[in-house]
Design an enzyme around this catalytic site. Structure first.
Site, PDB file in Angstrom:
ATOM      1  N   ARG A 130      -2.446  12.501   5.423  1.00 32.65           N
ATOM      2  CA  ARG A 130      -1.426  11.605   4.890  1.00 32.65           C
ATOM      3  C   ARG A 130      -1.917  10.162   4.982  1.00 32.65           C
ATOM      4  NH1 ARG A 130       2.259  10.974   7.926  1.00 32.65           N
ATOM      5  NH2 ARG A 130       1.667  12.353   9.621  1.00 32.65           N
ATOM      6  N   TYR A 141      -3.730  15.878  -1.232  1.00 35.76           N
ATOM      7  CA  TYR A 141      -3.655  16.457   0.106  1.00 35.76           C
ATOM      8  C   TYR A 141      -2.247  16.604   0.663  1.00 35.76           C
ATOM      9  CZ  TYR A 141      -5.190  17.880   4.651  1.00 35.76           C
ATOM     10  OH  TYR A 141      -5.411  18.626   5.774  1.00 35.76           O
ATOM     11  N   LYS A 155       7.137  16.519   3.053  1.00 31.61           N
ATOM     12  CA  LYS A 155       7.558  15.287   3.722  1.00 31.61           C
ATOM     13  C   LYS A 155       8.317  14.348   2.781  1.00 31.61           C
ATOM     14  CE  LYS A 155       6.143  16.483   7.729  1.00 31.61           C
ATOM     15  NZ  LYS A 155       4.845  16.920   8.024  1.00 31.61           N
ATOM     16  N   HIS A 195      12.095  16.131  11.591  1.00 33.03           N
ATOM     17  CA  HIS A 195      10.721  16.645  11.717  1.00 33.03           C
ATOM     18  C   HIS A 195      10.677  17.579  12.931  1.00 33.03           C
ATOM     19  CE1 HIS A 195       6.139  15.537  12.123  1.00 33.03           C
ATOM     20  NE2 HIS A 195       6.309  16.617  11.390  1.00 33.03           N
ATOM     21  N   SER A 210       3.285  14.525  14.352  1.00 35.88           N
ATOM     22  CA  SER A 210       2.283  15.340  13.669  1.00 35.88           C
ATOM     23  C   SER A 210       1.141  15.707  14.627  1.00 35.88           C
ATOM     24  CB  SER A 210       1.732  14.567  12.474  1.00 35.88           C
ATOM     25  OG  SER A 210       2.803  14.222  11.619  1.00 35.88           O
ATOM     26  N   CYS A 241       1.222  17.533  17.276  1.00 36.11           N
ATOM     27  CA  CYS A 241       1.596  17.462  18.694  1.00 36.11           C
ATOM     28  C   CYS A 241       2.275  18.734  19.192  1.00 36.11           C
ATOM     29  CB  CYS A 241       2.460  16.238  18.960  1.00 36.11           C
ATOM     30  SG  CYS A 241       1.520  14.703  18.822  1.00 36.11           S
ATOM     31  N   ASP A 255       8.176  22.913  11.147  1.00 39.84           N
ATOM     32  CA  ASP A 255       7.914  21.499  10.819  1.00 39.84           C
ATOM     33  C   ASP A 255       9.158  20.704  10.442  1.00 39.84           C
ATOM     34  OD1 ASP A 255       5.731  19.553  10.589  1.00 39.84           O
ATOM     35  OD2 ASP A 255       6.180  19.490   8.448  1.00 39.84           O
ATOM     36  N   ARG A 262      -6.467  22.553   7.669  1.00 45.50           N
ATOM     37  CA  ARG A 262      -5.162  23.215   7.708  1.00 45.50           C
ATOM     38  C   ARG A 262      -5.223  24.601   7.079  1.00 45.50           C
ATOM     39  NH1 ARG A 262      -0.374  20.069   9.597  1.00 45.50           N
ATOM     40  NH2 ARG A 262      -1.325  18.124  10.240  1.00 45.50           N
TER      41      ARG A 262
END
Ligand code: GTP
Ligand code: SPV
Ligand code: MN
Length: 547
Positions: free
Chosen positions: A34, A162, A171, A191, A213, A215, A240, A329
């Site tokens: 991002r 991406y 998001k 989130h 993110s 974590c 998420d 990912r």
């Protein structure tokens, strides 16, 4: 779409014997995460976006984007993706349409959302949808913008293919646009992962947890409890994003608006997250991972095999840095997860027993604490900070304020967002308790003190016991922490002294932290809710009393 991408080279076939239906995508090396510095909230009034967002006037943003989009689809195929965020029949769900020139986006959106004719039919019933326009453009980082127009329910994204920049349902829609919608309609777009914890008596407690993110959300959402926890089960609802609404019973009910995982590959191994490994053996897209000699996907932390090709496609020799990109990912449908919960399809969602905030903090922040009230819990969320990760471009490992793990994702002024959170106490009768966790404390040698992963179950159990009033807690100025004897340490690879260190509250250091929190909150000026300041003043006074 897979065939189109195999032909164009956008996808590479992985070993179909070990990984049937699995493919690798190598993104442009300058398009791997991002991009927060070119992500904007475009509201007429700058203050409505707040100090937490980049802001641009809507007219200016639209004319800039118009210029960038000029002719961008020439010679390309334009795809139209109707999608639904959330179960098709849920009143909490919301729809969108993304227009894109990227087959990779189409294939990913197919796994991440409910897309296609069912979504289209719902859009016709709803009569409205979020509009998303996306083009990869020339993938030039200097010609890249992710624009949000909350008043128009519109997203415009250019120059990146991406993840969060391009899969607009995620998001951009489900957090930035949805958070503004949630505010005006009285719900929350967060989130957060959603996980169900079933005890041996068959009772399930659902927990919603917000970590920044990279974590630990995906990992917590599908953890496997230590062997001491016979009869316990973990049910994965989401990893998420969580949309929550008060129900008739005064509880918060939550849905996962997504239908797949776009998860961090590095660190996913047999000892850390076996459920994730198991779901990645078939029908998955890997982005920017490395490859073994027999063409299997590989990343740091995947115990077996050795990589011979790095994420860029160059030959790799061990020791030459990371083979997989740190933000590599996997994309996979949620149903492939061994701990998948059928409740992920429940139209009314699942009732939330506890809300958890957490960050990545080497020092200071205890393993777990509980807030003293909803209001104090909102302060815990607003005070969050975390070391930055590879999920966004920029420096990694610097501590930054990341309230509710929403710094990059809240579509409006954080001060108004905290007011919205606080307002739940005035109109919702049965709110869940709020906790704060930190799995990432390190010792002097730089090693994690807490083993984490499956052992996080021990902390979840304490929270559930708190919810049902089965254990007491030790009150401190910053929150209530467990009595050591209330944490199950049977079979734990850490002792009492480690646990004591993890639960210690250093008054002097916390006084400094609270001053930094105050400084941070003061940026929000007059818009900052009075109740949040009162709560902060209470903590300051209590710290002074014990110092
Ligand atoms: P986003 O998808 O970016 O929102 O990330 P996420 O919050 O879902 O994070 P994820 O679960 O993918 O974890 C990110 C990284 O943290 C991975 O490399 C994990 O292996 C690591 N991690 C997750 N949980 C723990 C934990 O309990 N302890 C430690 N030490 N590392 C963890
Ligand atoms: C995050 O960065 O929080 C993610 C990955 O979950 S992305 O889809 O790129 O936002
Ligand atoms: Mn995320």
């Amino acid at each position: 779409m897979i065939d189109v991408m195999l032909a164009s080279g956008d996808l590479i076939k992985l070993n179909q014997e070990t990984h049937p239906g699995c493919y690798l995508h190598r993104s442009d090396p300058d398009d791997v995460a991002r991009v927060e510095h070119v992500t904007f909230i475009c509201t007429t009034e700058r203050d409505d976006a707040g100090p937490n967002n980049n802001w641009m006037a809507p007219d200016e943003a639209k004319s800039r984007m118009h210029e960038l989009y000029e002719g961008c689809m020439k010679g390309r195929t334009l795809y139209v993706i109707p999608y639904c965020m959330g179960p098709i029949d849920s009143p909490l769900s919301r729809c969108g349409v993304e227009i894109t020139d990227s087959p990779y986006v189409v294939a990913n959106m197919r796994m991440m959302t409910r897309m296609g004719s069912a979504a289209l039919a719902r859009i016709e019933r709803d009569g409205g949808f979020v509009r998303g326009l996306h083009s990869v453009g020339e993938l030039d980082p200097k010609r890249r913008f992710i624009m949000h127009f909350p008043a128009d329910r519109l997203i415009q994204s250019f120059g990146s293919g991406y993840g969060g920049n391009a899969l607009l349902g995620k998001k951009c829609h489900a957090l930035r646009i949805a958070s503004t919608q949630a505010r005006s309609e009285g719900w929350l777009a967060e989130h957060m992962l959603i996980v169900g914890i079933e005890n041996p008596q068959g009772e399930i407690h659902y927990i919603a947890a917000a970590f920044p993110s990279a974590c630990g959300k995906t990992n917590l959402a599908m953890l496997i409890p230590p062997s001491e926890y016979e009869g316990w089960k973990i049910w994965t609802v989401g990893d998420d994003i969580c949309w929550m609404q008060p129900g008739d019973d005064g509880r918060l009910w939550a849905i996962n608006p997504e239908a797949g995982f776009f998860g961090v590959a590095p660190g996913t191994g047999e000892s850390t997250n076996p459920n994730a490994l198991a779901m990645l053996n078939q029908d998955a897209i890997f982005t920017n991972v490395a490859v073994t000699a027999d063409n299997q996907p590989w990343w740091e932390g995947k115990d077996e095999e050795v990589p011979v090709t790095d994420w860029r496609g160059n030959s790799y020799t061990s020791g030459a840095g990371s083979a997989a990109h740190p933000n590599s990912r996997f994309t996979v449908p949620i149903r492939q997860c061994p701990s998948y919960s059928e409740q992920a399809e429940a139209p009314r969602g699942v009732p939330i027993s506890a809300i958890v905030f957490g960050g990545r903090r080497e020092r200071l922040v205890p393993l777990v604490m509980e807030s003293k009230s909803w209001q104090h819990g909102v302060l815990l969320g607003a005070s969050m900070a975390s070391e930055t990760t590879a999920a966004a471009t920029g420096q990694v490992g610097v501590v930054r304020r990341d309230p509710m793990a929403m710094k990059p994702f809240c579509g409006y002024n954080f001060a108004d967002y905290w007011s919205h959170w606080l307002s739940f106490a005035d109109r919702v009768s049965n709110l869940p308790p709020i906790f704060h966790v930190n799995w990432f404390r390190k010792d002097r040698a730089g090693n994690f003190i807490w083993p984490g992963f499956g052992d996080n179950m021990r902390v979840l159990e304490w929270m559930i016991n708190r919810c049902s009033g089965q254990v007491q807690a030790r009150e401190t100025a910053i929150g209530s922490v467990p009595h050591i004897s209330d944490i199950n340490i049977n079979g734990l690879d850490a002792g009492i002294s480690e646990l004591e260190a993890l639960l210690e509250v250093d008054t002097a250091a916390w006084s400094e932290e609270i001053e930094q929190i105050r400084e941070y909150l003061q940026q929000y000026g007059d818009r900052l809710p009075e109740r949040l300041l009162q709560e902060l003043n209470k903590v300051t006074a209590q710290l002074a009393r014990v110092a």
